[in-house]
Structure formats: C-alpha cells, structure tokens
Design a protein around this motif. Structure first.
Motif, short mmCIF file in Angstrom:
data_model
loop_
_atom_site.label_atom_id
_atom_site.label_comp_id
_atom_site.label_asym_id
_atom_site.label_seq_id
_atom_site.Cartn_x
_atom_site.Cartn_y
_atom_site.Cartn_z
N HIS A 23 0.81 -1.22 0.00
CA HIS A 23 0.00 0.00 0.00
C HIS A 23 0.84 1.27 0.00
O HIS A 23 0.32 2.35 -0.23
N TRP A 24 2.14 1.15 0.23
CA TRP A 24 2.98 2.35 0.23
C TRP A 24 3.32 2.80 -1.19
O TRP A 24 3.59 3.97 -1.43
N ASP A 25 3.34 1.89 -2.14
CA ASP A 25 3.79 2.20 -3.49
C ASP A 25 2.66 2.40 -4.49
O ASP A 25 2.91 2.80 -5.63
N ARG A 26 1.44 2.10 -4.13
CA ARG A 26 0.33 2.19 -5.06
C ARG A 26 -0.76 3.09 -4.50
O ARG A 26 -0.84 3.33 -3.30
N PHE A 27 -1.61 3.59 -5.39
CA PHE A 27 -2.74 4.41 -4.99
C PHE A 27 -4.01 3.57 -5.12
O PHE A 27 -4.56 3.40 -6.20
N TYR A 72 0.61 6.21 -12.41
CA TYR A 72 0.58 6.83 -11.08
C TYR A 72 1.39 5.97 -10.11
O TYR A 72 1.11 4.79 -9.93
N ARG A 73 2.38 6.61 -9.47
CA ARG A 73 3.21 5.88 -8.50
C ARG A 73 3.51 6.77 -7.31
O ARG A 73 3.71 7.99 -7.45
N ASN A 74 3.59 6.16 -6.15
CA ASN A 74 3.88 6.90 -4.93
C ASN A 74 5.39 7.05 -4.78
O ASN A 74 6.00 6.51 -3.86
N ASP A 75 6.00 7.81 -5.70
CA ASP A 75 7.45 8.03 -5.70
C ASP A 75 7.82 9.25 -4.87
O ASP A 75 6.97 10.09 -4.56
N THR A 76 9.10 9.34 -4.55
CA THR A 76 9.63 10.55 -3.93
C THR A 76 9.87 11.59 -5.02
O THR A 76 10.52 11.29 -6.03
N LEU A 107 4.50 12.06 -8.99
CA LEU A 107 3.52 11.07 -8.58
C LEU A 107 2.70 10.58 -9.76
O LEU A 107 2.14 9.48 -9.72
N GLU A 108 2.59 11.39 -10.79
CA GLU A 108 1.93 10.96 -12.01
C GLU A 108 2.76 11.41 -13.20
O GLU A 108 3.36 12.48 -13.18
#
Length: 491
Positions: free
Chosen positions: A271-275, A356-360, A367-368
């Motif tokens: 759940h940390w890497d995906r929306f 879409y990725r939960n990147d830094t 993020l997109e």
C-alpha cells in the motif's frame, strides 16, 4: 505633452484619460518625448492583494485557529486541559481545517496542544488576530503591512499581483515647449488600401516608430510542450505501423500486476507504493478462465519444466482497484483479447497515457507521469529487433546515442533499461524499460508468438529534446511558466 506637469509626476494612465487616448498609445508617446528630452519617465512597482476562495471562506467563518480557540474557551471542563476531540467537535472544523487550526494555534499564542489535549489562554482577544484583521482590510481595499501580506500569501489565503506604474513630468525643455505652444500634427501610423487607391499615401506624413519603446506584452495560448511531444510521438509510431490502445486509468490489480507475472508479495504491490481506491475497493467480475490460467502460472509456472513463485495468491487481492502504476495493463487487455478481440500476429500497438506511482518527488520523478507503452507481436522476434526499433524511434527526434543496460523485470526476459545523454548536463538518464515478454505472462493470455515490449518516459524524452533539467518545470504545482511559453519541440 500638454497634459503633463512640470511640478509633479503624473501617472500615464491618468494623462491618457485626460487626452482621450489609449494607455498603450500614451506610453509610446511618453517614451518618444523622453528620447527628445521633453519628458522624464519614472517607474515603480505596485503590489495588490485579493482574497482567494479559501480566504473568502475564512473571512466569513473565521480563521480555523480562531474558531478552535473559541471552542476551547467555551468547553465545559473542570480542568484547564480539554480533550482535543471534544474541542474539535465543538468548533465545527472538518477535514484540512483541523490540521490548519492545530498548526497555527500555538504559533499565535492561543494555548497549547499536548498529548491529545488542548489548553486555552483566557487572556487572548481574538479581535487582535493580525491575520484575521488583514483579511478584512484587504477585502475592504486596505493595504496591511508587508509581513502580514507575505504570511497570508504563504497560507494561500490571498493572491498578490504586481504591476509596473509609469508616471511622467515635464523637463525644463518640455515646459518651455508647452509655454511656446505645441502644434498638434495629424499623421498616419500605417499604410491602408484606401490610401493606395486614392493616392493619398504620396502626401501623407507617416508617424515615426520608436522600436526601442516599451510595448504591451501579448502572451497567446499555445499547446503545452508535453502535449506537443506526445502528439509528435504518436505521429512517429503511427508512421512506424503502430495502432493506438485505450483503456482505464483505474483497474484491478489483476490486470496491473497479476497478468504480468508479478508476485502478490512483491514489494511494489504494497500500500505504500500504489494508490488504492476506497470506494469502490474492488472489481466485481474477472474472466474466470483467465484468472485460473494466471493463478496456475503464479503457483506452478508454465510448461513441463515450469517453476512458479510458490507464494500466496488470492483472487480477492487481484480484484483490488488502484490507479495503474504503468500502462502495461493496457497491453494485457489487448493481448488477452478483452479490448479488441483475438489478435493474430503480426501486430503493433502503442499508447501514451498517465501512470501513477507513490514516488519521492525529485528532478526526474513525479507522482503521475506519462508513459509511452508499446509492443510488437510476431514470430521469431529477438532483442536485436527490439534495439533496432528503439534506435529508429529515437532517431526521429535527433537522438542517436541510446545506450542499453541489462535489467530484471518479473514479466520480461531478457530485459534492459534504456539511457540517453542529457544535452545540457551530459549526464546519462534512464529513459525507459523494455524486454521480451516471458512465457509465464504470454501463455495464460493465449499468445503463442513472441512479443517484445517497452515502457518509455515521455517527460524524459522531452528532457532530451529541450534540455529541461527538472521534470517539475514541465507540469505540476512548481512548473516553470517561462519555460512552457518558450520551449519548442522539433523532430
């Protein structure tokens, strides 16, 4: 010049009104008269502030920290400290307003927030809140101090704009010219069809243009540089024989990851890497035959010597909905026959869509972002075919130094990353990922031919074309407006 004064500087806008001419015309005349020594032109910058929609809301309802303080004072409690939940409930604050109130409460000296409890200083008068008073003053046309204006702008409660104000005053030579009498002469500022037809152009006195004078800056709309790049990429790929894919941005994890032979306990699927979506949370139906085939590949592999992951696989997990982390989910839908029916080789497909990725966030990550997805299905394909496709594609954009590095992907073997050299920094930057789809991915989809595939970063292609060094200059809240206005994409 007759409207100007030698005693004090007068705004050009007022002089234009007095003379009955446009401000732009008056400004051009002022600079021309300055060049002839009759006027002095002065400039200064004026700031003006206006309330944002959020500022308007707080002007009517009160700042969140003020409402929290008033609720804390009015709470019924025997102790000085009151439970935070009780005070927030009494205040009527909701959503982001709660965090805003808590972050400003102690800063303004209203009290303290500690261990889930709130204390309020009874000696504070909310009428003295400088930021609340400044909001009211700005709404009434007043001008609060610069420090307060800056604080409100940082909070997003006001918008501050600047404009250059020009004023003029007569020089000694200008005053003498006015005293002696200024004769107005009518002149033509352009050659018209009527003047050519009547011959009046032969005797007309044309106005001289001062090419060094300031003029209003017109900034017309234009296609966003990233959209322009995307359209050029589409032209190139269509010219290479590809058809375009379309599909959902929100999809089941089954299509995003499971069909790509991505194990369900892979770190990228937490759940940390995906929306993930909260409503609805999962897809109601998945094709049962395809689910059985994909699950079998995960558990047992494919073929006589197949080797699966021997890790947990759960259909409920596969049904979970999320924003796609890559556009390869579209490739799965097309290869499986769900999107366009059963496909026979040879086939070439592409898409240019958001992922879409939960990147830094940094100079090369958002993020997109836009991904250039593509695949070719044919008999007897090899890595040489894939590398040749890339070389031809990037050559269309003037990029000839494409480098390849072996890589690992769960769904391709062999796999390699692509790198291009930045034209300004000389640095090699990653521009894409690619490989040959594995049998463990293709067999469940019913594909017997070879498939070579890739995911390229549209924004990084733009960096190689334009020399942009930071992806955040291109889109997002920190984009560089001047870069967007001036950047050109050629291919």
């Amino acid at each position: 010049m007759e409207a100007a004064s030698a005693a004090e500087a007068q705004p050009i806008s007022e002089l234009a009104d007095a003379a009955g001419i446009a401000v732009e015309t008056a400004t051009g005349a002022a600079f021309e008269l300055e060049s002839e020594g009759y006027l002095d032109v002065h400039e200064h910058t004026e700031r003006s502030a206006s309330l944002t929609e959020e500022g308007e809301t707080y002007l009517d309802a009160g700042l969140p920290e003020v409402r929290l303080y008033e609720a804390a004072l009015g709470a019924d409690a025997d102790e000085d400290a009151v439970p935070m939940g009780e005070v927030i409930g009494r205040s009527g604050l909701e959503g982001p307003e709660v965090d805003i109130a808590l972050s400003n409460y102690a800063r303004k000296g209203y009290g303290a927030v500690d261990s889930g409890e709130i204390t309020a200083d009874p000696g504070i008068t909310t009428d003295d809140d400088a930021e609340a008073a400044a909001l009211a003053a700005i709404a009434a046309g007043g001008e609060p101090s610069e420090d307060i204006v800056d604080a409100l702008e940082r909070r997003g409660l006001i918008e501050v704009s600047e404009r250059t104000v020009r004023s003029v005053e007569l020089t000694e030579a200008g005053a003498e010219a006015v005293e002696e009498g200024v004769e107005a002469a009518a002149g033509a500022d352009r050659l018209t069809p009527e003047m050519l037809a009547t011959g009046a152009w032969e005797t007309a006195e044309f106005t001289e243009y001062n090419v060094e004078a300031d003029a209003s800056r017109d900034i017309p709309g234009k296609t966003h540089v990233l959209r322009e790049t995307a359209e050029n990429v589409k032209d190139v790929l269509v010219g290479m024989g590809f058809q375009e894919m379309e599909g959902p941005h929100v999809d089941a994890d089954f299509y995003i990851n499971d069909c790509l032979f991505m194990p369900q306990d892979h770190p990228a699927r937490n759940h940390w890497d995906r929306f993930a979506l909260s409503n609805p949370t999962e897809m109601d139906e998945l094709p049962s035959d395809l689910v059985d085939a994909v699950e079998s590949a995960h558990r047992n592999g494919v073929g006589a010597d197949g080797e699966g992951y021997h890790s947990p696989w759960d259909e409920d997990f596969a049904r979970a909905l999320a924003l796609r982390g890559h556009t390869t989910s579209l490739s799965v839908r097309y290869l499986s026959g769900l999107a366009a029916g059963e496909l026979e080789p040879p086939q070439r497909y592409f898409s240019i869509g958001k992922a879409y990725r939960n990147d830094t966030l940094d100079a090369t990550h958002l993020l997109e972002f836009f991904q250039i997805e593509g695949w070719v299905m044919a008999e007897d394909l090899s890595v040489r075919d894939l590398m040749g496709t890339f070389e031809e594609f990037y050559r269309q954009f003037g990029i000839t130094d494409v480098q390849f590095k072996p890589h690992y992907n769960p769904y391709t073997e062999p796999s390699f990353e692509l790198f291009g050299r930045h034209p300004e920094t000389g640095e090699l930057i990653e521009i894409g990922n690619s490989g040959m789809f594995r049998p463990e991915m293709l067999e469940p989809l019913g594909i017997e031919a070879d498939v070579m595939a890739w995911g390229l970063a549209l924004e990084r292609l733009l960096m190689l074309i334009t020399g942009a060094e930071d992806i955040r200059d291109v889109h997002g809240t920190l984009c560089d407006i001047e870069f967007l206005r001036n950047a050109e994409v050629n291919y």
